[in-house]
Design a protein around this motif. Sequence first.
Motif, PDB file in Angstrom:
ATOM      1  N   ALA A  35      18.383   7.157  -8.295  1.00 19.49           N
ATOM      2  CA  ALA A  35      18.650   8.797  -8.007  1.00 19.49           C
ATOM      3  C   ALA A  35      16.544   8.703  -7.483  1.00 19.49           C
ATOM      4  O   ALA A  35      17.038  10.076  -6.864  1.00 19.49           O
ATOM      5  N   ASP A  36      15.761   8.655  -8.085  1.00 20.01           N
ATOM      6  CA  ASP A  36      14.884   8.929  -7.814  1.00 20.01           C
ATOM      7  C   ASP A  36      14.654   8.919  -6.573  1.00 20.01           C
ATOM      8  O   ASP A  36      12.666   9.027  -5.724  1.00 20.01           O
ATOM      9  N   THR A  37      14.999   8.025  -5.842  1.00 24.14           N
ATOM     10  CA  THR A  37      14.155   7.406  -4.126  1.00 24.14           C
ATOM     11  C   THR A  37      13.320   8.155  -3.488  1.00 24.14           C
ATOM     12  O   THR A  37      13.978   9.344  -3.195  1.00 24.14           O
ATOM     13  N   SER A  38      12.423   7.919  -3.420  1.00 23.78           N
ATOM     14  CA  SER A  38      11.185   8.664  -2.190  1.00 23.78           C
ATOM     15  C   SER A  38      11.186   8.051  -0.652  1.00 23.78           C
ATOM     16  O   SER A  38      11.393   7.078  -1.168  1.00 23.78           O
ATOM     17  N   ALA A  39      10.145   8.364  -0.261  1.00 21.87           N
ATOM     18  CA  ALA A  39       9.937   7.888   0.963  1.00 21.87           C
ATOM     19  C   ALA A  39       8.920   6.940   1.558  1.00 21.87           C
ATOM     20  O   ALA A  39       8.602   6.176   1.821  1.00 21.87           O
ATOM     21  N   GLU A  40       8.209   6.826  -0.342  1.00 26.40           N
ATOM     22  CA  GLU A  40       7.390   6.144  -0.954  1.00 26.40           C
ATOM     23  C   GLU A  40       8.034   4.265  -0.650  1.00 26.40           C
ATOM     24  O   GLU A  40       7.101   3.540  -0.819  1.00 26.40           O
ATOM     25  N   ARG A  95       8.958   8.597   5.610  1.00 24.07           N
ATOM     26  CA  ARG A  95       8.717   7.737   6.111  1.00 24.07           C
ATOM     27  C   ARG A  95       7.319   7.591   7.100  1.00 24.07           C
ATOM     28  O   ARG A  95       6.660   7.554   6.477  1.00 24.07           O
ATOM     29  N   GLN A  96       7.998   7.430   8.219  1.00 20.81           N
ATOM     30  CA  GLN A  96       7.575   7.315   9.383  1.00 20.81           C
ATOM     31  C   GLN A  96       6.473   8.712   9.206  1.00 20.81           C
ATOM     32  O   GLN A  96       5.488   7.961   9.756  1.00 20.81           O
ATOM     33  N   LEU A  97       6.812   9.669   9.159  1.00 19.83           N
ATOM     34  CA  LEU A  97       5.657  10.453   9.104  1.00 19.83           C
ATOM     35  C   LEU A  97       4.790  10.204   8.282  1.00 19.83           C
ATOM     36  O   LEU A  97       3.578  10.696   7.900  1.00 19.83           O
ATOM     37  N   ARG A  98       5.052   9.936   6.504  1.00 24.24           N
ATOM     38  CA  ARG A  98       3.743  10.242   5.482  1.00 24.24           C
ATOM     39  C   ARG A  98       2.941   8.384   5.995  1.00 24.24           C
ATOM     40  O   ARG A  98       1.922   8.712   5.843  1.00 24.24           O
ATOM     41  N   MET A 102       3.021   2.234   9.533  1.00 26.91           N
ATOM     42  CA  MET A 102       4.020   1.472   9.020  1.00 26.91           C
ATOM     43  C   MET A 102       5.173   1.130  10.309  1.00 26.91           C
ATOM     44  O   MET A 102       5.942   2.078  11.411  1.00 26.91           O
ATOM     45  N   THR A 103       5.399  -0.297  10.792  1.00 27.49           N
ATOM     46  CA  THR A 103       7.140  -0.483  11.249  1.00 27.49           C
ATOM     47  C   THR A 103       8.133  -0.356  10.846  1.00 27.49           C
ATOM     48  O   THR A 103       8.871  -0.381  11.639  1.00 27.49           O
TER      49      THR A 103
END
Length: 310
Positions: A35-40, A95-98, A102-103
Amino acid sequence: MSHAWAGERRDLVREVTARALGWLHRSRHLGSFPADTSAELADPDGVYKPLGESALAAGMVRRAAAVLPDDQDAARTLLEFGWDQLRRGDLLYERQLRHPMMTDPMEVYAHFAAAGYRHGRLDGLLAHLTATDSYQAVEQMPNRRLAVANAARLAGLSSLADWASLTESTWLGRRPEPWLIDWMTAYCMTHTVFHVTDWGRRPHALPDAVVEYLTRWLPVWAEVWTEIGEWDLLAELVIVDACLPRPRFPEDAWRRLAAVQRADGLVPRDGEPVGSSERQAFADHHHTTAVVTLAGALTLWRDSDAVPAG
């Protein structure tokens, strides 16, 4: 190849593919994000990578709709589930913005985009990033550079890739001593083929010398990894065969994969026992089951003459 095996093969491959897809479909809840998943994404391989693998396999089943008509609902549900887990692409965009260098966001997105799932802001961001010198100069292994180039192609992005040069720089492109291949090199070799041929869509993109090399040595490598029970790698070698201009559709490999597949559709990664924990079984054997689904759908698609043989 006898006509009897050709017909029997199609039935066998359809059965193995349908069972493997069924397991992916029924087990999809085990691939849900916390539930707490982030783009990290502290553990990308734990959930993030399986979502992309399921999308690739389901997309291949949809490509083979003419020969797998009864499996289309399960494939669509699997794609919808994965896209929902990725917040309809928002998580990939964030995730791509941060992490612009990263590919992996583009590589995961590519399989959804190829199946018709688009995210406008991510499309724009990727178009900008892939045009930069920095993105083109990311330090990667040769087969990984091919992976990124093909992901861009799948996502519909303009690409500056020099496919001939990228292919020549790989282990396979050098066509070295085949008896020195090891486990990791074999995986790199398979992925070189996957990306150069765009997962079997472009079988004639492989250089003639590489096709000749694979035609000669692929059966030998398949025999080696069958002997030691490396079912995951065997399934990847079956995909390589199906990506060639003239696939052989190896009978022995398909019979062995069918023999080790469990009644619920799971295909174990190797000869070790599958544990009783459903969640651990998903973590350990999702990849192999997805690969077998992909192998079966691609084999049936190529066998149906959807792609000219030569």
